[in-house]
Design an enzyme around this catalytic site. Structure first.
Site, short mmCIF file in Angstrom:
data_model
loop_
_atom_site.label_atom_id
_atom_site.label_comp_id
_atom_site.label_asym_id
_atom_site.label_seq_id
_atom_site.Cartn_x
_atom_site.Cartn_y
_atom_site.Cartn_z
N ARG A 53 35.78 100.43 48.59
CA ARG A 53 36.99 100.06 48.95
C ARG A 53 37.38 100.63 50.26
NH1 ARG A 53 39.61 95.72 46.26
NH2 ARG A 53 41.52 96.67 46.79
N ASN A 73 39.02 87.77 55.22
CA ASN A 73 38.79 89.41 55.38
C ASN A 73 37.46 89.83 55.01
OD1 ASN A 73 38.79 89.13 52.61
ND2 ASN A 73 40.85 90.39 52.22
N TYR A 123 38.15 85.47 40.16
CA TYR A 123 39.48 85.83 40.82
C TYR A 123 40.61 85.29 39.63
CZ TYR A 123 37.78 86.65 45.58
OH TYR A 123 37.33 87.20 46.49
N LYS A 133 31.31 87.56 52.06
CA LYS A 133 32.31 86.40 52.05
C LYS A 133 31.83 85.25 52.93
CE LYS A 133 36.53 87.99 49.71
NZ LYS A 133 38.17 88.34 50.10
N PHE A 155 48.43 81.48 47.16
CA PHE A 155 46.95 81.51 47.90
C PHE A 155 45.63 81.01 47.33
CE2 PHE A 155 47.58 86.13 46.79
CZ PHE A 155 46.30 86.23 46.32
N GLU A 209 32.74 92.31 37.01
CA GLU A 209 32.38 91.48 38.00
C GLU A 209 30.56 91.43 38.26
OE1 GLU A 209 34.58 93.08 41.29
OE2 GLU A 209 36.33 92.14 40.49
N HIS A 221 34.26 91.18 49.68
CA HIS A 221 35.24 91.77 48.51
C HIS A 221 34.56 92.89 47.71
CE1 HIS A 221 36.53 91.51 44.18
NE2 HIS A 221 35.37 91.70 43.74
P1 IDP Z 1 41.10 92.68 47.55
O1 IDP Z 1 40.08 91.69 48.10
O2 IDP Z 1 41.65 93.63 48.79
O3 IDP Z 1 41.03 93.32 46.30
P2 IDP Z 1 43.34 91.06 46.49
O4 IDP Z 1 44.75 91.19 46.36
O5 IDP Z 1 42.56 91.17 45.01
O6 IDP Z 1 42.34 91.64 47.60
O7 IDP Z 1 43.10 89.46 46.73
C1 IDP Z 1 41.88 88.82 46.47
C2 IDP Z 1 41.57 87.99 47.65
O8 IDP Z 1 42.54 87.04 48.03
C3 IDP Z 1 41.70 88.76 49.20
O9 IDP Z 1 40.54 89.47 49.47
C4 IDP Z 1 42.01 87.74 50.09
O10 IDP Z 1 40.66 86.84 50.27
C5 IDP Z 1 42.90 86.74 49.13
N1 IDP Z 1 44.15 86.85 49.46
C6 IDP Z 1 44.93 87.89 48.85
N2 IDP Z 1 46.02 87.65 49.27
C7 IDP Z 1 46.23 86.88 50.43
C8 IDP Z 1 47.17 85.80 51.17
O11 IDP Z 1 48.45 86.47 51.17
N3 IDP Z 1 46.81 84.99 51.78
C9 IDP Z 1 45.54 84.73 51.82
N4 IDP Z 1 44.54 85.32 50.95
C10 IDP Z 1 44.82 86.16 50.23
MG MG Z 2 41.03 92.49 44.46
#
Ligand code: IDP
Ligand code: MG
Length: 152
Positions: free
Chosen positions: A88, A115, A52, A12, A60, A129, A118
């Site tokens: 993962r 974070n 997404y 990312k 968010f 994807e 992805h």
């Molecule tokens: P993942 O990437 O671990 O699969 P998901 O729940 O699918 O997590 O969410 C996709 C992405 O959205 C996350 O990796 C993160 O970048 C962002 N995200 C998810 N929840 C939040 C939040 O509460 N605040 C800000 N960004 C979030």
């Molecule tokens: Mg996800």
């Protein structure tokens, strides 16, 4: 024999800005998963929204779209037995604070909104994807001499 899967990894924009693309790909490659697709691209808003789509409407979501489109990403496809679960686990939980020690998100991150990486969350998401980011002719099927020392 476990089933061979393909999973999409995105380095990312925050990880790109911090110069962590090589480190992130290294950790996944080192586990034994095979790289079958790789490119650098700037995700546009349309692709971000499709990728997404499941998060549309969440608080968010607007921030997520501007984050993922804010700099280039490296998109990679890794293949191997249970590749989705393996990657993962190497990536760690969505919230870096809760991610397992030694995972990428735990070692380099502090917040969900930054974070770093992805990874597809199921074999079906992986297929969907990968198809969003790569044409079939951009994926390379190959075998490595070392594979018999990584899988039975
Ligand atoms: P993942 O990437 O671990 O699969 P998901 O729940 O699918 O997590 O969410 C996709 C992405 O959205 C996350 O990796 C993160 O970048 C962002 N995200 C998810 N929840 C939040 C939040 O509460 N605040 C800000 N960004 C979030
Ligand atoms: Mg996800």
């Amino acid at each position: 024999m476990t089933k061979t899967e393909r999973t999409l990894v995105l380095v990312k924009p925050d990880a790109m800005q911090r110069g962590l693309a090589g480190e992130i790909l290294r950790r996944i490659e080192q586990r034994g998963l095979r790289l079958v697709g790789l490119k650098l691209l700037r995700i546009d808003e349309a692709l971000a929204r499709r990728h997404y789509a499941e998060h549309e409407g969440k608080p968010f979501f607007p921030g997520l779209i501007s984050y993922i489109t804010s700099a280039p990403v490296v998109a990679a496809v890794f293949e191997g037995p249970e590749a989705v679960r393996a990657v993962r686990a190497t990536v760690g939980a969505t919230n870096p604070i809760e991610a397992a020690p030694g995972s990428i998100r735990a070692d380099f991150g502090l917040e969900k909104g930054r974070n770093l990486v992805h990874a597809s969350d199921s074999p079906e998401s992986g297929e969907r994807e990968v198809a969003l980011f790569f044409r079939p002719d951009e994926l390379v099927s190959w075998e490595r001499d070392v594979d018999r020392w990584i899988t039975e």
